[in-house]
Design a protein around this motif. Structure first.
Motif, PDB file in Angstrom:
ATOM      1  N   ILE A   1       0.841  -1.212   0.000  1.00  0.00           N
ATOM      2  CA  ILE A   1       0.000   0.000   0.000  1.00  0.00           C
ATOM      3  C   ILE A   1       0.870   1.254   0.000  1.00  0.00           C
ATOM      4  N   LEU A   2       1.930   1.262   0.809  1.00  0.00           N
ATOM      5  CA  LEU A   2       2.813   2.421   0.867  1.00  0.00           C
ATOM      6  C   LEU A   2       3.503   2.662  -0.478  1.00  0.00           C
ATOM      7  N   PHE A   3       3.955   1.580  -1.114  1.00  0.00           N
ATOM      8  CA  PHE A   3       4.602   1.740  -2.413  1.00  0.00           C
ATOM      9  C   PHE A   3       3.599   2.178  -3.481  1.00  0.00           C
ATOM     10  N   LEU A   4       2.355   1.749  -3.363  1.00  0.00           N
ATOM     11  CA  LEU A   4       1.325   2.191  -4.298  1.00  0.00           C
ATOM     12  C   LEU A   4       1.081   3.693  -4.154  1.00  0.00           C
ATOM     13  N   ILE A   5       0.964   4.161  -2.919  1.00  0.00           N
ATOM     14  CA  ILE A   5       0.790   5.595  -2.679  1.00  0.00           C
ATOM     15  C   ILE A   5       1.998   6.369  -3.205  1.00  0.00           C
ATOM     16  N   GLY A   6       3.194   5.843  -2.926  1.00  0.00           N
ATOM     17  CA  GLY A   6       4.410   6.498  -3.405  1.00  0.00           C
ATOM     18  C   GLY A   6       4.491   6.548  -4.906  1.00  0.00           C
ATOM     19  N   SER A   7       4.046   5.492  -5.578  1.00  0.00           N
ATOM     20  CA  SER A   7       4.072   5.453  -7.044  1.00  0.00           C
ATOM     21  C   SER A   7       3.131   6.489  -7.645  1.00  0.00           C
ATOM     22  N   VAL A   8       1.976   6.678  -6.991  1.00  0.00           N
ATOM     23  CA  VAL A   8       1.034   7.700  -7.451  1.00  0.00           C
ATOM     24  C   VAL A   8       1.667   9.087  -7.333  1.00  0.00           C
ATOM     25  N   LEU A   9       2.376   9.324  -6.227  1.00  0.00           N
ATOM     26  CA  LEU A   9       3.035  10.614  -6.029  1.00  0.00           C
ATOM     27  C   LEU A   9       4.168  10.831  -7.026  1.00  0.00           C
ATOM     28  N   LEU A  10       4.821   9.741  -7.432  1.00  0.00           N
ATOM     29  CA  LEU A  10       5.948   9.838  -8.360  1.00  0.00           C
ATOM     30  C   LEU A  10       5.498   9.871  -9.816  1.00  0.00           C
ATOM     31  N   PHE A  11       4.233   9.584 -10.063  1.00  0.00           N
ATOM     32  CA  PHE A  11       3.731   9.459 -11.448  1.00  0.00           C
ATOM     33  C   PHE A  11       3.976  10.713 -12.287  1.00  0.00           C
ATOM     34  N   PRO A  12       3.748  11.949 -11.781  1.00  0.00           N
ATOM     35  CA  PRO A  12       4.016  13.130 -12.612  1.00  0.00           C
ATOM     36  C   PRO A  12       5.453  13.212 -13.103  1.00  0.00           C
ATOM     37  N   THR A  13       6.397  12.786 -12.274  1.00  0.00           N
ATOM     38  CA  THR A  13       7.802  12.787 -12.673  1.00  0.00           C
ATOM     39  C   THR A  13       8.057  11.791 -13.794  1.00  0.00           C
ATOM     40  N   LEU A  14       7.500  10.593 -13.643  1.00  0.00           N
ATOM     41  CA  LEU A  14       7.681   9.562 -14.669  1.00  0.00           C
ATOM     42  C   LEU A  14       7.024   9.983 -15.983  1.00  0.00           C
ATOM     43  N   LEU A  15       5.869  10.645 -15.895  1.00  0.00           N
ATOM     44  CA  LEU A  15       5.157  11.092 -17.095  1.00  0.00           C
ATOM     45  C   LEU A  15       5.955  12.151 -17.830  1.00  0.00           C
ATOM     46  N   LYS A  16       6.551  13.079 -17.091  1.00  0.00           N
ATOM     47  CA  LYS A  16       7.354  14.125 -17.718  1.00  0.00           C
ATOM     48  C   LYS A  16       8.586  13.542 -18.382  1.00  0.00           C
ATOM     49  N   ARG A  17       9.203  12.553 -17.741  1.00  0.00           N
ATOM     50  CA  ARG A  17      10.368  11.887 -18.354  1.00  0.00           C
ATOM     51  C   ARG A  17      10.009  11.253 -19.684  1.00  0.00           C
ATOM     52  N   LYS A  18       8.823  10.615 -19.721  1.00  0.00           N
ATOM     53  CA  LYS A  18       8.379   9.950 -20.942  1.00  0.00           C
ATOM     54  C   LYS A  18       8.168  10.947 -22.054  1.00  0.00           C
ATOM     55  N   ARG A  19       7.573  12.102 -21.740  1.00  0.00           N
ATOM     56  CA  ARG A  19       7.327  13.123 -22.738  1.00  0.00           C
ATOM     57  C   ARG A  19       8.633  13.685 -23.284  1.00  0.00           C
ATOM     58  N   ILE A  20       9.621  13.884 -22.401  1.00  0.00           N
ATOM     59  CA  ILE A  20      10.912  14.394 -22.832  1.00  0.00           C
ATOM     60  C   ILE A  20      11.609  13.409 -23.756  1.00  0.00           C
ATOM     61  N   SER A  21      11.520  12.125 -23.410  1.00  0.00           N
ATOM     62  CA  SER A  21      12.170  11.083 -24.221  1.00  0.00           C
ATOM     63  C   SER A  21      11.541  10.958 -25.608  1.00  0.00           C
TER      64      SER A  21
END
Length: 278
Positions: free
Chosen positions: A257-277
């Motif tokens: 559950i903690l890692f799921l919450i953390g992944s949701v919080l990290l999602f904007p960063t991962l999305l921006k990386r994908k767009r840059i790539s």
């Protein structure tokens, strides 16, 4: 007659012989390095750290001596769940009779432990749940954990670099590289670290000023990011009698559950990386 080894400079053997002689005298370069590595703080850094510790200790002592003399024997830092259950039974009456003094003493002790990296704050969090319930207990724990982490941040800004370099050189390099990658979404990344047990909170508190994480980012990530784990701990304090081990607090389901919450919080960063790539 063969020349003495100590004067044969051309072949470089003088360097070896000097090392041999220093080793015999206990003064080898490696020996000097080991001696230097034994204690990472300079004299002034140590004096500064000791001064801060004495100021905090004096404040804690002043609070301690204002408590009723009959209560002194009840006060000790719990190290096991058995200790915690006994302490909870003793302090429940005292907290009811002297709520303001108890909360002041509780907060001061928690912040002191967090500032100087003294183990056992998880027991303090369980105690908050057992004595105050979920809502008030959660508020107390998050407030104290944030205050203590902030105090540790500024203490590390003063004398932390040699300590962290001494204790966790590889981890510090990894953390510094990750922070450099996440600069544009630093708050999201720090929230991820606070919510999940990816890196110990102790290391985050000490290393954050060293890798140039701004205090406002550190503070916000601490206040928000500590809520999920603190809620789990405080809620467990309500059923303190049923808790068999500290390890039971963070079973596979809880960690997922903690890692799921953390992944949701990290999602904007991962999305921006994908767009840059792209």
């Amino acid at each position: 007659m063969a020349a003495p080894r100590s004067v044969v400079v051309e072949t470089g053997s003088w360097i070896l012989d000097r090392s041999d002689e220093e080793e015999r005298n206990g003064e080898s370069p490696s020996g000097k390095k080991l001696k230097a590595d034994k204690f990472p703080l300079s004299r002034w850094e140590f004096a500064a750290a000791l001064g801060v510790f004495l100021v905090f200790s004096t404040g804690l002592l002043c609070i301690y001596i204002t408590m009723p003399a009959a209560e002194y024997q009840m006060l000790k830092l719990p190290r096991t769940l058995g200790d915690l259950r006994l302490l909870k039974d003793h302090l429940a009456t005292y907290a009811g009779l002297h709520p303001a003094k108890f909360i002041l003493g509780y907060c001061s002790t928690y912040i002191f432990m967090q500032t100087f990296m003294i183990p056992g704050t998880i027991f303090m969090s369980l105690l908050a749940g057992a004595l105050f319930g979920v809502v008030r207990g959660l508020f107390l724990v998050v407030f104290n954990a944030t205050a203590g982490a902030s105090s540790c941040y500024f203490l590390s800004k003063l004398i932390g670099r040699p300590i962290v370099n001494w204790l966790w050189p590889e981890k510090l390099r990894y953390f510094q590289a990750e922070i450099a990658k996440q600069r544009e979404k630093l708050l999201n990344y720090m929230l991820f670290l606070r919510v999940t047990p990816t890196l110990p909170n102790l290391f985050i508190n000490l290393a954050s000023p060293i890798v140039d994480i701004p205090f406002h980012i550190f503070f916000l990530a601490t206040v928000i990011g500590l809520v999920p784990a603190s809620y789990i701990t405080v809620r467990a304090g309500l059923a303190l009698g049923d808790l068999k081990s500290i390890k039971d607090l963070y079973d596979f389901k809880t960690l997922a559950i903690l890692f799921l919450i953390g992944s949701v919080l990290l999602f904007p960063t991962l999305l921006k990386r994908k767009r840059i790539s792209e």
